[in-house]
Write an enzyme that holds these catalytic residues in place. Structure first.
Site, PDB file in Angstrom:
ATOM      1  N   ASN A   6       0.856  -1.179   0.000  1.00  0.00           N
ATOM      2  CA  ASN A   6       0.000   0.000   0.000  1.00  0.00           C
ATOM      3  C   ASN A   6       0.900   1.238   0.000  1.00  0.00           C
ATOM      4  O   ASN A   6       1.515   1.547   1.005  1.00  0.00           O
ATOM      5  CB  ASN A   6      -0.896  -0.049   1.253  1.00  0.00           C
ATOM      6  N   LYS A   8       0.028   4.321  -0.248  1.00  0.00           N
ATOM      7  CA  LYS A   8      -0.616   5.507   0.359  1.00  0.00           C
ATOM      8  C   LYS A   8      -0.369   6.721  -0.538  1.00  0.00           C
ATOM      9  O   LYS A   8      -0.459   6.593  -1.753  1.00  0.00           O
ATOM     10  CB  LYS A   8      -0.121   5.705   1.788  1.00  0.00           C
ATOM     11  N   HIS A  88      -9.484   0.859   4.939  1.00  0.00           N
ATOM     12  CA  HIS A  88      -8.187   1.077   5.567  1.00  0.00           C
ATOM     13  C   HIS A  88      -8.344   2.052   6.740  1.00  0.00           C
ATOM     14  O   HIS A  88      -9.147   2.984   6.680  1.00  0.00           O
ATOM     15  CB  HIS A  88      -7.174   1.621   4.549  1.00  0.00           C
ATOM     16  N   GLU A  90      -6.710   4.509   7.732  1.00  0.00           N
ATOM     17  CA  GLU A  90      -6.564   5.943   7.442  1.00  0.00           C
ATOM     18  C   GLU A  90      -7.836   6.510   6.814  1.00  0.00           C
ATOM     19  O   GLU A  90      -8.173   7.672   7.012  1.00  0.00           O
ATOM     20  CB  GLU A  90      -5.325   6.171   6.557  1.00  0.00           C
ATOM     21  N   GLU A 157      -5.257  -5.013  10.648  1.00  0.00           N
ATOM     22  CA  GLU A 157      -4.189  -4.034  10.869  1.00  0.00           C
ATOM     23  C   GLU A 157      -4.492  -3.226  12.129  1.00  0.00           C
ATOM     24  O   GLU A 157      -5.325  -2.307  12.092  1.00  0.00           O
ATOM     25  CB  GLU A 157      -4.107  -3.062   9.687  1.00  0.00           C
ATOM     26  N   GLY A 163       2.602   2.220  10.638  1.00  0.00           N
ATOM     27  CA  GLY A 163       3.555   3.314  10.448  1.00  0.00           C
ATOM     28  C   GLY A 163       4.297   3.715  11.718  1.00  0.00           C
ATOM     29  O   GLY A 163       4.952   4.748  11.763  1.00  0.00           O
ATOM     30  N   SER A 193       3.476  -2.193  10.310  1.00  0.00           N
ATOM     31  CA  SER A 193       4.932  -2.233  10.522  1.00  0.00           C
ATOM     32  C   SER A 193       5.585  -3.556  10.112  1.00  0.00           C
ATOM     33  O   SER A 193       6.547  -4.005  10.739  1.00  0.00           O
ATOM     34  CB  SER A 193       5.274  -1.876  11.977  1.00  0.00           C
TER      35      SER A 193
END
Ligand code: PGA
Length: 237
Positions: A6, A8, A88, A90, A157, A163, A193
């Site tokens: 991904n 991003k 996701h 985010e 996740e 991150g 991660s």
């Protein structure tokens, strides 16, 4: 196994093209037969042929229309994109997408037969509230989702591991994956991660069918190495 990247909001169109070229040649050279997915930024989407499947990080639940700033199915069709990431963290926590909106998106792209990588995961305060509250929180992210959809892949996740360089213990991943496998038989990826240094131990956990990699996927050689490690584990089994 499934190894997914991904990007991003990283890499340009040109860099993405170079990346895919480099990745394809390593995968070919190393005889990789694992499923490899790459989700570039929307502006870098393009037609792609090879071992790698290119998917969209996001799209609106529409063919086209008046949805400023969004893309729809028509824009994905131009590049033959039939794979999409939905839910996701985010998108949930930074962009504010609700479960209801995600379900609408899910159903729209499911009707079109898209491969959907659907993400779930808990923020730190929820994890710290104990297992029962955490599982209730994650279960709510399954609400309205057809967990038997044949083209579904799920990615677990933990938000606090994305991150940050932090990862749950291998036992914790195994416990959550076991519980999530009871909800859906779909392939279940772990994300948060993951990097070259830990991918082998993560992929060796029971009920982990692959990984979704963000930051550490941005260098083609590193991501290719993770694909290679996945292949080695698969060859051993
Ligand atoms: P990370 O991101 O690998 O940078 O933690 C994973 C993801 O957000 O999919």
């Amino acid at each position: 196994m499934i190894v997914a990247a991904n990007f991003k909001t990283n890499l340009t169109r040109k860099k993405t093209l170079n990346y895919l070229g480099a990745l394809e040649s390593i995968l070919k050279e190393k005889n990789i037969s694992q499923e490899v997915l790459v989700f570039p930024a929307t502006s870098s989407l393009d037609e792609h042929e090879g071992l790698v499947t290119v998917g969209a990080q996001n799209a609106y639940a529409t063919f086209n229309g008046a949805f400023t700033g969004e893309i729809g199915q028509e824009q994905l069709d131009e590049f033959g994109i039939k794979t999409i990431l939905i839910g996701h963290s985010e998108r949930r926590h930074v962009l504010g997408e609700t479960q209801e909106e995600l379900v609408t998106k899910f159903n729209f792209y499911k009707e079109l037969g898209f491969k959907i990588v659907y993400c779930v995961g808990e923020p730190l305060e929820i994890r710290e509230s104990g297992n029962e509250i955490m599982m209730k929180y994650i279960s709510a992210q399954y609400e309205g989702i057809d967990t038997e959809y044949e083209n579904l892949t799920i990615a677990y996740e933990p938000v606090w591991a994305i991150g940050t360089g932090l990862t749950p213990t291998l036992d914790d991943i195994q416990t959550v994956h076991q519980a999530l496998k009871a909800k859906s038989k779909a392939p279940l990826l772990y994300g948060g991660s993951v990097k070259v240094a830990n991918v082998e131990e993560v992929l060796s956990i029971e009920n982990v069918d692959g990984v979704l990699v963000g930051g550490a996927s941005l260098i083609a050689q590193d991501f290719a190495k993770m694909c290679e490690i996945a292949q080695e584990i698969e060859n051993k089994e």
